[in-house]
Write an enzyme that holds these catalytic residues in place. Structure first.
Site, PDB file in Angstrom:
ATOM      1  N   HIS A 203      -5.880  15.057   1.701  1.00 19.80           N
ATOM      2  CA  HIS A 203      -6.613  13.809   2.374  1.00 19.80           C
ATOM      3  C   HIS A 203      -7.582  14.051   2.900  1.00 19.80           C
ATOM      4  O   HIS A 203      -8.839  14.506   3.079  1.00 19.80           O
ATOM      5  CB  HIS A 203      -5.757  13.363   2.550  1.00 19.80           C
TER       6      HIS A 203
ATOM      7  N   ASP B 117      -3.376   3.336  14.569  1.00 18.84           N
ATOM      8  CA  ASP B 117      -3.532   3.729  13.846  1.00 18.84           C
ATOM      9  C   ASP B 117      -3.165   5.308  14.412  1.00 18.84           C
ATOM     10  O   ASP B 117      -4.578   5.552  14.752  1.00 18.84           O
ATOM     11  CB  ASP B 117      -3.938   3.804  12.451  1.00 18.84           C
TER      12      ASP B 117
ATOM     13  N   HIS C  73     -10.381   6.636   6.991  1.00 17.36           N
ATOM     14  CA  HIS C  73     -10.315   4.981   6.324  1.00 17.36           C
ATOM     15  C   HIS C  73     -10.887   3.872   7.272  1.00 17.36           C
ATOM     16  O   HIS C  73     -10.493   4.491   8.510  1.00 17.36           O
ATOM     17  CB  HIS C  73      -9.082   5.036   5.914  1.00 17.36           C
TER      18      HIS C  73
ATOM     19  N   GLU D  55      -9.431  11.399  11.257  1.00 16.76           N
ATOM     20  CA  GLU D  55      -7.855  12.113  10.964  1.00 16.76           C
ATOM     21  C   GLU D  55      -7.309  13.965   9.987  1.00 16.76           C
ATOM     22  O   GLU D  55      -7.335  13.962   9.475  1.00 16.76           O
ATOM     23  CB  GLU D  55      -6.731  11.485  10.641  1.00 16.76           C
TER      24      GLU D  55
ATOM     25  N   ASP E  81       3.537  10.010  13.471  1.00 10.60           N
ATOM     26  CA  ASP E  81       1.847   9.229  13.411  1.00 10.60           C
ATOM     27  C   ASP E  81       2.429   7.896  12.511  1.00 10.60           C
ATOM     28  O   ASP E  81       3.511   6.902  12.665  1.00 10.60           O
ATOM     29  CB  ASP E  81       1.153   9.142  11.393  1.00 10.60           C
TER      30      ASP E  81
ATOM     31  N   HIS F 257       2.983  11.572   3.366  1.00 12.63           N
ATOM     32  CA  HIS F 257       4.283   9.990   3.798  1.00 12.63           C
ATOM     33  C   HIS F 257       5.732   9.771   3.639  1.00 12.63           C
ATOM     34  O   HIS F 257       5.751   9.524   3.764  1.00 12.63           O
ATOM     35  CB  HIS F 257       3.888   9.075   2.655  1.00 12.63           C
TER      36      HIS F 257
ATOM     37  N   TYR G 106      -2.021  21.832   6.520  1.00 14.20           N
ATOM     38  CA  TYR G 106      -0.051  21.459   6.152  1.00 14.20           C
ATOM     39  C   TYR G 106       0.006  22.599   5.198  1.00 14.20           C
ATOM     40  O   TYR G 106      -0.950  22.631   4.463  1.00 14.20           O
ATOM     41  CB  TYR G 106      -0.640  19.715   5.374  1.00 14.20           C
TER      42      TYR G 106
ATOM     43  N   ARG H 227      -1.611  17.433  12.251  1.00 13.89           N
ATOM     44  CA  ARG H 227      -3.414  16.179  11.800  1.00 13.89           C
ATOM     45  C   ARG H 227      -2.869  15.582  13.521  1.00 13.89           C
ATOM     46  O   ARG H 227      -1.798  15.149  13.876  1.00 13.89           O
ATOM     47  CB  ARG H 227      -2.355  14.926  10.701  1.00 13.89           C
TER      48      ARG H 227
ATOM     49  N   GLU I 134      -4.968  12.238  15.268  1.00 13.37           N
ATOM     50  CA  GLU I 134      -5.412  11.119  14.334  1.00 13.37           C
ATOM     51  C   GLU I 134      -5.909   9.773  15.282  1.00 13.37           C
ATOM     52  O   GLU I 134      -5.268   9.614  16.123  1.00 13.37           O
ATOM     53  CB  GLU I 134      -4.796  10.450  13.177  1.00 13.37           C
TER      54      GLU I 134
ATOM     55  N   HIS J 150      -4.693   0.669   6.690  1.00 22.08           N
ATOM     56  CA  HIS J 150      -5.914   0.974   5.511  1.00 22.08           C
ATOM     57  C   HIS J 150      -7.413  -0.275   5.189  1.00 22.08           C
ATOM     58  O   HIS J 150      -6.829  -1.558   4.340  1.00 22.08           O
ATOM     59  CB  HIS J 150      -5.803   1.514   3.724  1.00 22.08           C
TER      60      HIS J 150
ATOM     61  N   ASP K 182      20.242 -14.006   1.569  1.00 21.06           N
ATOM     62  CA  ASP K 182      19.454 -15.704   2.194  1.00 21.06           C
ATOM     63  C   ASP K 182      18.547 -14.497   3.383  1.00 21.06           C
ATOM     64  O   ASP K 182      18.214 -15.597   4.055  1.00 21.06           O
ATOM     65  CB  ASP K 182      20.119 -16.087   2.997  1.00 21.06           C
TER      66      ASP K 182
HETATM   67  N1  GLY Z   1      -0.680   6.452   8.972  1.00 18.43           N
HETATM   68  C1  GLY Z   1      -1.311   5.832   7.941  1.00 18.43           C
HETATM   69  C2  GLY Z   1      -3.152   6.674   7.403  1.00 18.43           C
HETATM   70  O1  GLY Z   1      -2.823   7.394   8.180  1.00 18.43           O
HETATM   71  O2  GLY Z   1      -3.693   6.393   6.964  1.00 18.43           O
HETATM   72 MN    MN Z   2      -5.086   6.278   9.505  1.00 22.06          MN
HETATM   73 MN    MN Z   3      -1.762   6.902  10.426  1.00 19.17          MN
END
Ligand code: GLY
Ligand code: MN
Ligand code: MN
Length: 465
Positions: free
Chosen positions: A358, A275, A362, A412, A264, A247, A416, A433, A435, A369, A40
């Site tokens: 990466h 973000d 974005h 960002e 993050d 991730h 690593y 990182r 960002e 995103h 439920d």
């Molecule tokens: N938190 C997702 C990214 O940084 O793209």
């Molecule tokens: Mn991001």
């Molecule tokens: Mn992020």
């Protein structure tokens, strides 16, 4: 419902969209379905971003229909005392016309009966392609009902077009109302990062067993205290080597003095995401190798921010960051000059890729995103080919998007370091990182997330406090 944006703003957005449908076009925009979690219990409800952009309406089971002449019809849940006792207040079609500034509102249970009538004698039906499971089939069902009437002289739409093409372009440039909400979301998230850094150092000083989930709880506390409805995405709280898992989620790992923590996390406020990533020493003091890599990432972020300005391409900040990161990797021995050659050679070969895999940003907006083409619309026909130096794959390049004031993107960069042959041991398992969220302005860009410090000395000072 978001009360800070006047309903006239949504009406203007619908009018701008309607003007692009063609005089005989019609657009169908459903909101998101409720999703069962188990038995439920449903997942916490989140409206569809396109629907919300055009209505500001957050109830489930609703559809917006807009015709080329600019007429907007909302289908929404009818008033129902029994359901409202269980599930909460419903606006209802009667009140919706005034409250949402639409031309007409009908109960959603009449959708299947009314849609064929609304589609009749139109030439093009627009809806978001590949967003809502089953929508294509429902449209086909309604069109079949129109077809059944062609022998009586009715016309059936002959074209189906992707409404995302129109709405993505509109959503890509944020208006003043959107920028205002995004600044407020960013400020809440920045406070959450500050709170969490300080709590981490304090708990470790007190000798407590600190886990990633404790820090996640600190973030959530500040998000909700600031009025955010929920996190904009699953928060990453990664202690030590977990930072090298891109991730990763906030899990149970211990947060230890001497290690870095990568967080993050950003809240969603009134439908808009923030973000932020910060990487900080758990006990408030960077070690030598951590500081060395941190300062390289920060310098690369500064270079990327300087390249974020109107007229620049979306890829310019990435290229600026890669240059600084790769130079740093050569300087500290992560990359061996004897193997990779000069800075230009290393960039050309993408030698940095094992440590920076990466992109540097974005689009950011209602979705973390966010939608919006990364190719400049006037130049889609300009195609060049290049061979990826790592995979050997042939990649078709189109000119990257030209930045304009009002576009919002993240910056960002990171490094690593997983252990590997020739990788200096002092850097093993360090993941960093940084960002921030940037609004493109007429002069350059505004970093709206700098309520949380980013310089290593400032982070250390904050954590001593
Ligand atoms: N938190 C997702 C990214 O940084 O793209
Ligand atoms: Mn991001
Ligand atoms: Mn992020």
């Amino acid at each position: 419902m978001n009360t800070t944006v006047p309903t006239s703003v949504y009406a203007q957005r619908r009018a701008r969209m309607a003007a692009q449908l063609g005089a005989n076009g019609i657009a169908l925009i459903p909101t998101a379905p409720e999703r069962p979690r188990n038995r439920d219990s449903d997942f916490l409800y989140r409206h569809d971003s396109y629907f919300y952009y055009l209505t500001g309406f957050t109830e489930p089971n609703a559809w917006l229909v807009v015709t080329g002449d600019g007429t907007s019809t909302l289908f929404c849940q009818p008033k129902d005392l029994e359901r409202e006792i269980w599930d909460g207040y419903r606006l209802g079609p009667e009140a919706a016309v005034g409250a949402l500034n639409v031309d007409a509102a009908l109960p959603v249970n009449e959708l299947d009966e009314k849609l064929p009538q609304l589609l009749e004698n139109r030439d093009t039906v627009w809806f978001p392609f590949a967003i809502h499971q089953g929508l294509e089939g429902r449209v086909a069902g309604w069109l079949n009902r129109v077809r059944a009437r062609v022998r009586y002289g009715a016309l059936c739409p002959e074209q189906q077009s992707d409404l995302c093409a129109i709405l993505d372009e509109m959503r890509l440039v944020k208006d003043a109302h959107e920028q205002d909400i995004m600044r407020r979301a960013a400020a809440i998230s920045a406070r959450a990062h500050v709170r969490t850094m300080q709590a981490c150092a304090r708990m470790l000083r007190a000798g407590q067993d600190v886990r990633e989930y404790h820090l996640d709880a600190e973030l959530m506390h500040e998000f909700r205290m600031g009025g955010s409805q929920y996190p904009a995405y699953s928060s990453i709280v990664a202690a030590g080597a977990n930072a090298c898992v891109l991730h990763y989620r906030a899990d149970v790992a211990p947060v230890r003095a001497g290690e870095l923590v990568l967080i993050d996390a950003g809240c969603e406020l009134d439908g808009y995401a923030s973000d932020i990533t910060r990487t900080f020493p758990a006990d408030g003091k960077f070690t030598g190798p951590q500081r060395t890599l941190y300062d390289i990432v920060l310098a690369s972020q500064e270079a990327a921010a300087a390249a974020t300005k109107p007229g620049a391409r979306f890829t310019d900040p990435h290229e600026a960051a890669v240059k600084v990161l790769t130079q740093g990797m050569l300087d500290v021995g992560l990359l061996d000059r004897n193997k990779v050659g000069t800075l230009e050679d290393a960039i050309e070969k993408r030698a940095y890729f094992p440590f920076y895999m990466h992109r540097t940003g974005h689009w950011l907006g209602m979705d973390v995103h966010d939608c919006g083409s990364y190719v400049e619309p006037g130049e889609v026909g300009t195609v060049s080919e290049r061979k990826d130096p790592l995979s050997g794959e042939i990649i078709k390049n189109r000119p990257s998007r030209v930045l304009q004031p009002g576009m919002v993107l993240t910056i960002e960069p990171g490094i690593y370091v997983r252990p590997g042959e020739g990788v200096p041991e002092q850097f093993h398992h360090i993941g960093i990182r940084i960002e921030d969220d940037a609004i493109v302005t007429p002069q350059g860009c505004e970093l709206i997330t700098r309520g949380v410090p980013v310089k290593a000395d400032e982070i250390e000072a904050l954590m001593r406090g």
